[in-house]
Structure formats: structure tokens, C-alpha cells
Design an enzyme around this catalytic site. Structure first.
Site: not given
Length: 342
Positions: A40, A127, A154, A247
Site C-alpha cells: 500500500s 470487537c 457478527q 454486530h
């Protein structure tokens, strides 16, 4: 005062969310260093009217950096120690340091006191764990929680940009009457993959020797560490669903003492970062579509569990890229700034 900030993994889903939140929340940065992998490097990102060139992350990337936000992945293990050595505070989104005893695992609304114990690295929880403990903490303060049974639903963005791209490609293929291709889910690095469009996958991350997945055990171990209660029993089943973002979790809680629905609702309503959406008569309850792109965790379907003596059921939804990842990390940095800890 303004701070020199580095974002490691800036081109990924969490890295991009860092940028959106830094602008939205007027985060006090002086200089911003955008870092990513070699593939990247060289990309140009326009942020707040200025062009930034993405640099390859190296051990020399952190000179002069005070706050290093790591979006996750292997880069944390490779470069977080170098960032600390250079004088930066690392707030890390990966699982590499979460269960290291001397590394605080922090949700600012839940256990901000842990931040002061850091030795250069602060870990962002998983998360799903973040979303759950946001609902558990105000209830735990009413009565100690003995046991939690959680089933998660999720979104594919939990598997990164690749998960989102694959769901879209599969839905497009189905619309054309073609057979969808599966190359990412349930776990990209494994040899076997399943279609997620029009499907559910009861596997997130790899299976462990105890037949739970790594994701499920993260929820068990991380919840105990955040709540500072090794006797808190947690069992989890984590499921990938064909939803792009946010989620959802079905959470069953068993308390030591009686906690009424009314007391639970009031505690949740008064807790920062939580919104109660709970009106069955009007069919009002949290939904992934409504929590996507939002900062708060929403709780609804609050009701007694009649199968145990002191139990409640909850339905919890939260945007796992925001509160479940980038927002939580940025809130840790904001807390440290507010309390002169940087």
C-alpha cells in the site's frame, strides 16, 4: 496541545475509520503519519484537504510520534515494540497483547483505571467483547454477575474489507443466477471456505482444542480481564451473518442477587455510550442497520429469564468498526490527553 499521530494499517477498514473519527471528533493532531504494508506504500490519501502519501511501516517510522494507533494484524507484533522504544504510546487493535498481564485491556467507559498501568502498550479488546461489556458493566454495578451466555451475530466487516467485498460479490452473483464463489469466510487463511450470502457460519476464527473457536475464547478471557473478575463465567457461540456492518448479540446474564427489568433499564440508560431501544409494543429494538455508522451501543429486549433465579436476557447491537475498534482506541487516546497521561 496537539500530538503527532501515526496510524498503522491506514488503508484498511479500521484505518479508514480512524481517519473519519479523527475529523469528526476534532482530535488534536499536529502531524499525521499514514503507515501501511509495502503493497500500500505510495498511495495518496486526501484527508481534511491535504494529500498524505502512505509510507511502508518500518521500525524507524515512529520517530517523533507520540500516539501510535495500530489498526490490527501482524504489524502490531512486528512494530509496536519499536514504536514504544521511540517514545510513542501504542493503542493496539490486534489480539497480540490483549492477554499479556502487564498490558491494560481497556474500554474507557468500563475500566479507565487500567490505563494508568500501561508500559507503552494499551490493548483494544475484541470487537464483540467491547460491545458486550458496554452492556454488562452497568448491570454488574447493580449486582455481581455470576454467569454470561452469549451468542453473537457478527457482520462480515469483522473479517475486514475482504469479507465485505465477498458478501457483495456473492449477492451480485446470486442476483445474476450464478453460483457464488467463496474465498474468504469463515477464515481466509484456511483451505476450506463457505458461501456467506443467504447463509450463516457458526465459525469465526479457528477452532481450539476445547472445540470453541478462538473468537469465542477471546470473549471469555477478555471479559474476565476487563471486568477484573476471574470468577465470572462466560460461554460464547460466535456466528458470522450476511450483514455488512454492526454486530448483534443475544446476552443471557445470571446475577448473584435479584435485578429487576426496571433497575436494569435505568442503569443502562444512565451509562455513557449506551442507548436503550426497548419498546416491544411499538416493535422497537436494536438492529444492525440502525447502529451502523453510530458510536453508541444499543440495548433492547430486556426481560426476565424465568429459567433461573436471578437472570435477565438482553439484545445488544453495536458498530464493531467504530465502538468495536477505531472509536474505542481513539477514546483511550482522548482519555489519556484529558488526564495528562501523554
Amino acid at each position: 496541545m496537539k500530538y503527532n499521530v501515526a496510524i498503522v494499517g491506514v488503508t484498511g477498514a479500521v484505518g479508514q475509520e480512524f481517519l473519519r473519527l479523527i475529523e469528526e471528533r476534532n482530535f488534536p493532531f499536529a502531524e499525521l503519519k499514514m503507515l501501511a504494508s509495502a503493497r500500500s506504500a505510495g498511495k495518496v490519501i486526501n484527508f481534511m484537504g491535504k494529500d498524505y502519501t502512505v509510507e511502508e511501516t518500518t521500525e524507524q517510522s515512529f520517530n517523533g510520534v507520540q500516539i501510535a494507533l495500530f489498526a490490527g494484524g501482524a504489524a502490531s507484533k512486528l512494530f509496536a515494540p519499536a514504536a514504544v522504544k521511540a517514545g510513542a504510546v501504542v493503542i493496539d487493535n490486534s489480539s497480540n497483547f490483549r492477554m499479556v498481564p502487564e498490558v491494560p485491556l481497556v474500554v474507557p467507559e468500563v475500566n479507565p483505571q487500567a490505563i494508568a498501568r500501561h508500559k507503552g502498550i494499551i490493548a483494544n479488546p475484541n470487537c464483540s467483547t467491547i460491545i458486550m461489556v458496554m452492556a454488562l458493566k452497568p448491570l454488574y454495578d447493580l449486582s455481581r454477575i455470576k454467569r454470561v451466555v452469549v451468542s453473537t451475530y457478527q457482520a462480515v466487516s469483522g473479517a475486514g474489507r475482504e469479507g465485505m467485498d465477498e458478501l457483495k460479490a456473492q449477492l451480485d452473483a446470486l442476483a445474476r443466477g450464478e453460483q457464488p464463489q467463496a474465498n474468504v469466510l469463515p477464515v481466509a487463511k484456511l483451505d476450506k471456505h463457505y458461501q456467506i450470502a443467504s447463509n450463516l457460519l457458526p465459525q469465526i476464527d479457528v477452532f481450539q482444542d476445547n472445540l470453541y473457536t478462538k473468537e469465542e475464547m477471546k470473549m471469555v478471557n477478555e471479559t474476565q480481564k476487563i471486568m477484573e473478575d476471574d470468577n465470572l463465567r462466560v460461554t460464547a457461540t460466535t456466528i458470522r451473518v450476511p450483514v455488512y456492518r454492526s454486530h448483534a448479540e443475544s446476552v443471557n446474564v445470571e446475577f448473584e442477587d435479584e435485578v429487576s427489568v426496571e433497575a436494569a433499564r435505568k442503569a443502562l440508560e444512565n451509562f455513557p455510550g449506551v442507548i436503550v431501544r426497548d419498546d416491544p409494543a411499538q416493535m422497537i429494538y436494536p438492529q444492525p442497520l440502525e447502529t451502523s455508522g453510530k458510536d453508541d451501543v444499543e440495548v433492547g429486549r430486556i426481560r426476565k429469564d424465568f429459567s433461573i433465579e436471578h437472570g435477565l436476557n438482553l439484545w445488544v447491537c453495536g458498530d464493531q468498526i467504530r465502538k468495536g475498534a477505531a472509536l474505542n482506541a481513539l477514546q483511550i487516546a482522548e482519555y489519556m490527553i484529558a488526564h495528562d497521561m501523554i
